[in-house]
Scaffold this motif. Structure first.
Motif, PDB file in Angstrom:
ATOM      1  N   ALA A 155      -5.866 -18.878 -14.053  1.00  0.00           N
ATOM      2  CA  ALA A 155      -5.349 -17.517 -14.085  1.00  0.00           C
ATOM      3  C   ALA A 155      -4.172 -17.397 -13.127  1.00  0.00           C
ATOM      4  CB  ALA A 155      -6.434 -16.508 -13.716  1.00  0.00           C
ATOM      5  N   GLU A 156      -3.368 -16.366 -13.331  1.00  0.00           N
ATOM      6  CA  GLU A 156      -2.220 -16.084 -12.458  1.00  0.00           C
ATOM      7  C   GLU A 156      -2.240 -14.600 -12.096  1.00  0.00           C
ATOM      8  OE1 GLU A 156       2.573 -17.130 -12.199  1.00  0.00           O
ATOM      9  OE2 GLU A 156       1.420 -17.480 -14.035  1.00  0.00           O
ATOM     10  N   PRO A 157      -3.157 -14.200 -11.228  1.00  0.00           N
ATOM     11  CA  PRO A 157      -3.286 -12.780 -10.898  1.00  0.00           C
ATOM     12  C   PRO A 157      -2.327 -12.384  -9.783  1.00  0.00           C
ATOM     13  CG  PRO A 157      -4.999 -14.007  -9.798  1.00  0.00           C
ATOM     14  CD  PRO A 157      -4.184 -15.015 -10.579  1.00  0.00           C
ATOM     15  N   LEU A 158      -2.214 -11.083  -9.574  1.00  0.00           N
ATOM     16  CA  LEU A 158      -1.492 -10.556  -8.428  1.00  0.00           C
ATOM     17  C   LEU A 158      -2.399 -10.682  -7.201  1.00  0.00           C
ATOM     18  CD1 LEU A 158       1.121  -9.095  -7.489  1.00  0.00           C
ATOM     19  CD2 LEU A 158      -0.130  -6.949  -7.777  1.00  0.00           C
ATOM     20  N   CYS A 159      -1.884 -11.277  -6.146  1.00  0.00           N
ATOM     21  CA  CYS A 159      -2.687 -11.583  -4.971  1.00  0.00           C
ATOM     22  C   CYS A 159      -2.178 -10.799  -3.764  1.00  0.00           C
ATOM     23  CB  CYS A 159      -2.648 -13.081  -4.655  1.00  0.00           C
ATOM     24  SG  CYS A 159      -3.158 -14.143  -6.015  1.00  0.00           S
ATOM     25  N   VAL A 160      -3.116 -10.347  -2.948  1.00  0.00           N
ATOM     26  CA  VAL A 160      -2.783  -9.761  -1.657  1.00  0.00           C
ATOM     27  C   VAL A 160      -2.672 -10.912  -0.663  1.00  0.00           C
ATOM     28  CG1 VAL A 160      -3.531  -8.228   0.182  1.00  0.00           C
ATOM     29  CG2 VAL A 160      -3.924  -7.598  -2.199  1.00  0.00           C
ATOM     30  N   LEU A 161      -1.466 -11.138  -0.150  1.00  0.00           N
ATOM     31  CA  LEU A 161      -1.196 -12.283   0.707  1.00  0.00           C
ATOM     32  C   LEU A 161      -1.224 -11.943   2.190  1.00  0.00           C
ATOM     33  CD1 LEU A 161       1.736 -13.766  -1.430  1.00  0.00           C
ATOM     34  CD2 LEU A 161      -0.704 -14.340  -1.545  1.00  0.00           C
ATOM     35  N   ASP A 162      -0.889 -10.700   2.551  1.00  0.00           N
ATOM     36  CA  ASP A 162      -0.905 -10.294   3.963  1.00  0.00           C
ATOM     37  C   ASP A 162      -0.977  -8.765   4.019  1.00  0.00           C
ATOM     38  OD1 ASP A 162      -0.960 -10.545   6.662  1.00  0.00           O
ATOM     39  OD2 ASP A 162       1.041 -11.434   6.880  1.00  0.00           O
ATOM     40  N   PHE A 163      -1.767  -8.278   4.970  1.00  0.00           N
ATOM     41  CA  PHE A 163      -1.987  -6.835   5.090  1.00  0.00           C
ATOM     42  C   PHE A 163      -2.201  -6.529   6.575  1.00  0.00           C
ATOM     43  CE2 PHE A 163      -4.829  -3.032   3.739  1.00  0.00           C
ATOM     44  CZ  PHE A 163      -3.752  -2.172   3.910  1.00  0.00           C
ATOM     45  N   TYR A 164      -1.367  -5.624   7.084  1.00  0.00           N
ATOM     46  CA  TYR A 164      -1.447  -5.346   8.524  1.00  0.00           C
ATOM     47  C   TYR A 164      -1.043  -3.898   8.790  1.00  0.00           C
ATOM     48  CZ  TYR A 164      -0.192  -5.269  13.465  1.00  0.00           C
ATOM     49  OH  TYR A 164      -0.096  -4.935  14.799  1.00  0.00           O
ATOM     50  N   ILE A 165      -1.836  -3.251   9.656  1.00  0.00           N
ATOM     51  CA  ILE A 165      -1.542  -1.920  10.187  1.00  0.00           C
ATOM     52  C   ILE A 165      -1.589  -2.035  11.714  1.00  0.00           C
ATOM     53  CG2 ILE A 165      -2.230   0.505  10.304  1.00  0.00           C
ATOM     54  CD1 ILE A 165      -1.212  -0.286   7.579  1.00  0.00           C
ATOM     55  N   ALA A 166      -0.608  -1.437  12.367  1.00  0.00           N
ATOM     56  CA  ALA A 166      -0.556  -1.515  13.831  1.00  0.00           C
ATOM     57  C   ALA A 166      -1.859  -1.007  14.442  1.00  0.00           C
ATOM     58  CB  ALA A 166       0.642  -0.715  14.356  1.00  0.00           C
ATOM     59  N   GLU A 167      -2.305  -1.705  15.505  1.00  0.00           N
ATOM     60  CA  GLU A 167      -3.614  -1.400  16.101  1.00  0.00           C
ATOM     61  C   GLU A 167      -3.700   0.047  16.597  1.00  0.00           C
ATOM     62  OE1 GLU A 167      -1.945  -4.102  16.529  1.00  0.00           O
ATOM     63  OE2 GLU A 167      -3.259  -5.811  16.172  1.00  0.00           O
ATOM     64  N   ASN A 168      -2.640   0.559  17.193  1.00  0.00           N
ATOM     65  CA  ASN A 168      -2.686   1.916  17.733  1.00  0.00           C
ATOM     66  C   ASN A 168      -2.588   2.991  16.662  1.00  0.00           C
ATOM     67  OD1 ASN A 168      -0.062   1.234  17.122  1.00  0.00           O
ATOM     68  ND2 ASN A 168       0.842   2.386  18.816  1.00  0.00           N
ATOM     69  N   LEU A 169      -2.355   2.604  15.395  1.00  0.00           N
ATOM     70  CA  LEU A 169      -2.231   3.571  14.309  1.00  0.00           C
ATOM     71  C   LEU A 169      -3.325   3.411  13.255  1.00  0.00           C
ATOM     72  CD1 LEU A 169       1.639   3.499  13.783  1.00  0.00           C
ATOM     73  CD2 LEU A 169       0.301   5.205  15.054  1.00  0.00           C
ATOM     74  N   GLN A 170      -4.307   2.551  13.504  1.00  0.00           N
ATOM     75  CA  GLN A 170      -5.389   2.354  12.539  1.00  0.00           C
ATOM     76  C   GLN A 170      -6.350   3.549  12.546  1.00  0.00           C
ATOM     77  OE1 GLN A 170      -7.248  -1.424  13.307  1.00  0.00           O
ATOM     78  NE2 GLN A 170      -5.392  -2.614  12.854  1.00  0.00           N
ATOM     79  N   ARG A 171      -7.132   3.625  11.465  1.00  0.00           N
ATOM     80  CA  ARG A 171      -8.137   4.684  11.241  1.00  0.00           C
ATOM     81  C   ARG A 171      -7.484   6.070  11.138  1.00  0.00           C
ATOM     82  NH1 ARG A 171     -13.130   2.606  11.660  1.00  0.00           N
ATOM     83  NH2 ARG A 171     -13.354   0.635  12.798  1.00  0.00           N
ATOM     84  N   ASN A 172      -6.290   6.073  10.582  1.00  0.00           N
ATOM     85  CA  ASN A 172      -5.593   7.336  10.317  1.00  0.00           C
ATOM     86  C   ASN A 172      -5.235   7.504   8.840  1.00  0.00           C
ATOM     87  OD1 ASN A 172      -5.405   8.457  13.037  1.00  0.00           O
ATOM     88  ND2 ASN A 172      -3.988   6.762  13.455  1.00  0.00           N
ATOM     89  N   GLY A 173      -5.743   6.621   7.986  1.00  0.00           N
ATOM     90  CA  GLY A 173      -5.474   6.711   6.555  1.00  0.00           C
ATOM     91  C   GLY A 173      -4.198   6.018   6.113  1.00  0.00           C
ATOM     92  N   TYR A 174      -3.512   5.330   7.054  1.00  0.00           N
ATOM     93  CA  TYR A 174      -2.270   4.669   6.664  1.00  0.00           C
ATOM     94  C   TYR A 174      -2.518   3.474   5.722  1.00  0.00           C
ATOM     95  CZ  TYR A 174       0.128   7.388  10.275  1.00  0.00           C
ATOM     96  OH  TYR A 174       0.655   8.407  11.032  1.00  0.00           O
ATOM     97  N   GLY A 175      -3.556   2.722   6.024  1.00  0.00           N
ATOM     98  CA  GLY A 175      -3.862   1.560   5.170  1.00  0.00           C
ATOM     99  C   GLY A 175      -4.188   1.965   3.755  1.00  0.00           C
ATOM    100  N   LEU A 176      -5.001   3.025   3.587  1.00  0.00           N
ATOM    101  CA  LEU A 176      -5.357   3.495   2.249  1.00  0.00           C
ATOM    102  C   LEU A 176      -4.128   4.037   1.524  1.00  0.00           C
ATOM    103  CD1 LEU A 176      -7.608   4.012   0.207  1.00  0.00           C
ATOM    104  CD2 LEU A 176      -7.977   6.243   1.312  1.00  0.00           C
ATOM    105  N   GLU A 177      -3.271   4.741   2.232  1.00  0.00           N
ATOM    106  CA  GLU A 177      -2.041   5.255   1.615  1.00  0.00           C
ATOM    107  C   GLU A 177      -1.151   4.119   1.139  1.00  0.00           C
ATOM    108  OE1 GLU A 177       1.952   7.861   2.883  1.00  0.00           O
ATOM    109  OE2 GLU A 177       0.322   7.518   4.321  1.00  0.00           O
ATOM    110  N   LEU A 178      -1.006   3.093   1.943  1.00  0.00           N
ATOM    111  CA  LEU A 178      -0.147   1.968   1.572  1.00  0.00           C
ATOM    112  C   LEU A 178      -0.731   1.184   0.403  1.00  0.00           C
ATOM    113  CD1 LEU A 178       2.372   0.295   2.227  1.00  0.00           C
ATOM    114  CD2 LEU A 178       1.022  -0.954   3.923  1.00  0.00           C
ATOM    115  N   PHE A 179      -2.037   0.961   0.401  1.00  0.00           N
ATOM    116  CA  PHE A 179      -2.668   0.189  -0.670  1.00  0.00           C
ATOM    117  C   PHE A 179      -2.644   0.954  -1.992  1.00  0.00           C
ATOM    118  CE2 PHE A 179      -5.908  -2.294  -2.814  1.00  0.00           C
ATOM    119  CZ  PHE A 179      -5.701  -3.574  -2.319  1.00  0.00           C
TER     120      PHE A 179
END
Length: 330
Positions: free
Chosen positions: A110-134
Motif C-alpha cells: 500500500a501507499e498511504p498518507l503517513c504522519v511523519l512528524d508532529f510537534y507542538i511547543a511544550e509551553n503551548l500544549q493542552r490548548n487545542g492547538y494540536g487538534l486544530e492543526l490535525f
C-alpha cells in the motif's frame, strides 16, 4: 516558539502549507531573505521535535523538505510577542510505499498518507492547538485518520489519537509504522495489492524442449567411455554428432585402425606407442646414416655393408665399387 524576526511577515495565514519551494505565500515568493527565515524556522522546529521525542538526529529540516515530496503544516499565533507572532507547532505528512500485514498475516502493498512528524511547543500544549492543526490537515487531504499510517508515534501521540479519533486497536507490523484495524477494511481494493507469495526454488531445467529431450535420451544410455562399440543405445550417427545438452562436449570419432607394425617391434603396439619409437631410434643408430642416392656413407660398419648390397638393381654396380669390404669372386 519565538524568533527574532516577524513571524506574521513570513506566514500570512494562521496555518500555512509548505512544500519543496519553501514558499508560504505571495510575500515570500521571490524573496531569498524571507525564504532563509522560513528555513530557520523549520530547522528549529525539527530540532525541538527530535529533542521532545528523544531522537538522536532531527527528521525534519529545510534541506530534507526541499529534496522530498512531503508537506509541512505550520501553525502560528499572530497575537503573541507584541504582535510579531509565535510559531505554535507543525505537522509533516507524505506518501510512503509500505509492505504491511493484515490481521490474517497476509502481506499487503500500500501507499498511504503517513504522519511523519508532529510537534507542538511544550509551553503551548493542552490548548487545542494540536487538534486544530490535525483537523486542518484531514480537511485539506479529505481523508479519515484511520486510513493513514503513523511513523514511530510517541506514547503521547497515541493517546491523542485514542482520545480524539477512537483509534485504539492497532495491527502489529514488522516495521516502525502503526496502522489501525479500519485501515484494511475501509480502503478500496485499488489502493491495496496483495503481494504474491514467493515461488519455491525448483530444479534448473534446459532452455528448450529439444534440449530436454536430448538430456532425457542421454540419461537412458551409458556415457561414452563405458558404451560398447556396437551398442544399440548409441548409433554410429550419434557418435559423430554433437550433443545438444548444455555443457556436454561433442562425441569423439572412433580411433583409426593402423596397418601392421614395422619389424623388430611388438606387433600389438600401435605406431604412436613409446615402445615403437624406441625400437625405431635403436635401429637407426645401428644402421648409421647411409646416403643411398649418392652411395656415400659417413658411418659404415659390417651391418651397413650388407645393407648396401641390398640396393635396387639399377644401383647394384655402384654399390659393388664403393663397398669397403668387397666380396671375393671366383
Amino acid at each position: 516558539m519565538e524568533f527574532p524576526f516577524d513571524i506574521n511577515q513570513l506566514f500570512s495565514e494562521r496555518i500555512s502549507v509548505l512544500d519543496q519551494t519553501l514558499v508560504a505565500g505571495r510575500k515570500s515568493a521571490g524573496r531569498p531573505d524571507l525564504q532563509a527565515h522560513i528555513a530557520t524556522v523549520i530547522d528549529e522546529l525539527g530540532r525541538a521535535s527530535a529533542k521532545a521525542q528523544q531522537l538522536t538526529a532531527p527528521i525534519t529540516s529545510a534541506s530534507k523538505l526541499q529534496t522530498q515530496k512531503h508537506q509541512l503544516y505550520l501553525l502560528k499565533d499572530g497575537e503573541h510577542s507584541g504582535g510579531r507572532g509565535v510559531v505554535v507547532g507543525f505537522l509533516k505528512v507524505g506518501y510512503k510505499k509500505l509492505f504491511l500485514l493484515d490481521r490474517q498475516g497476509v502481506h499487503v502493498e500500500a501507499e498511504p498518507l503517513c504522519v511523519l512528524d508532529f510537534y507542538i511547543a511544550e509551553n503551548l500544549q493542552r490548548n487545542g492547538y494540536g487538534l486544530e492543526l490535525f483537523n486542518f490537515m484531514l480537511q485539506h487531504k479529505n481523508l479519515e485518520p484511520v486510513l493513514m499510517a503513523y511513523d514511530r508515534p510517541s506514547p503521547k501521540f497515541l493517546s491523542f489519537l485514542a482520545k480524539h479519533y477512537c483509534l485504539t486497536q492497532s495491527v502489529p507490523q514488522v516495521n516502525n509504522f502503526v496502522v489501525f484495524e479500519g485501515f484494511f477494511l475501509n480502503r478500496a481494493a485499488a489502493q491495496l495489492r496483495k503481494v504474491p507469495p514467493k515461488k519455491p526454488d525448483g530444479e534448473i531445467k534446459p532452455y528448450s524442449l529439444m534440449e530436454r529431450e536430448a538430456v532425457r535420451q542421454e540419461q537412458k544410455s551409458l556415457p561414452w567411455p563405458f558404451a560398447p562399440p556396437h551398442s544399440p543405445q548409441r548409433s554410429v550417427a550419434s557418435q559423430w554428432s554433437k550433443s545438444l545438452s548444455v555443457g556436454c562436449s561433442p562425441s569423439r570419432a572412433p580411433p583409426r585402425v593402423t596397418p601392421t607394425s614395422s619389424p623388430g617391434c611388438n606387433r600389438n603396439q600401435s605406431p604412436q606407442s613409446p615402445l615403437s619409437d624406441r625400437c625405431r631410434a635403436r635401429r637407426t643408430s645401428q644402421q648409421g646414416l647411409v646416403a643411398r642416392c649418392n652411395l656415400y656413407s659417413r658411418h659404415m660398419d659390417t651391418r651397413a655393408v650388407g645393407l648396401l648390397h641390398t640396393c635396387s638393381p639399377g644401383t647394384g654396380r655402384s654399390c659393388f665399387h664403393l663397398s669397403l669390404h668387397p666380396r671375393r669372386t671366383g
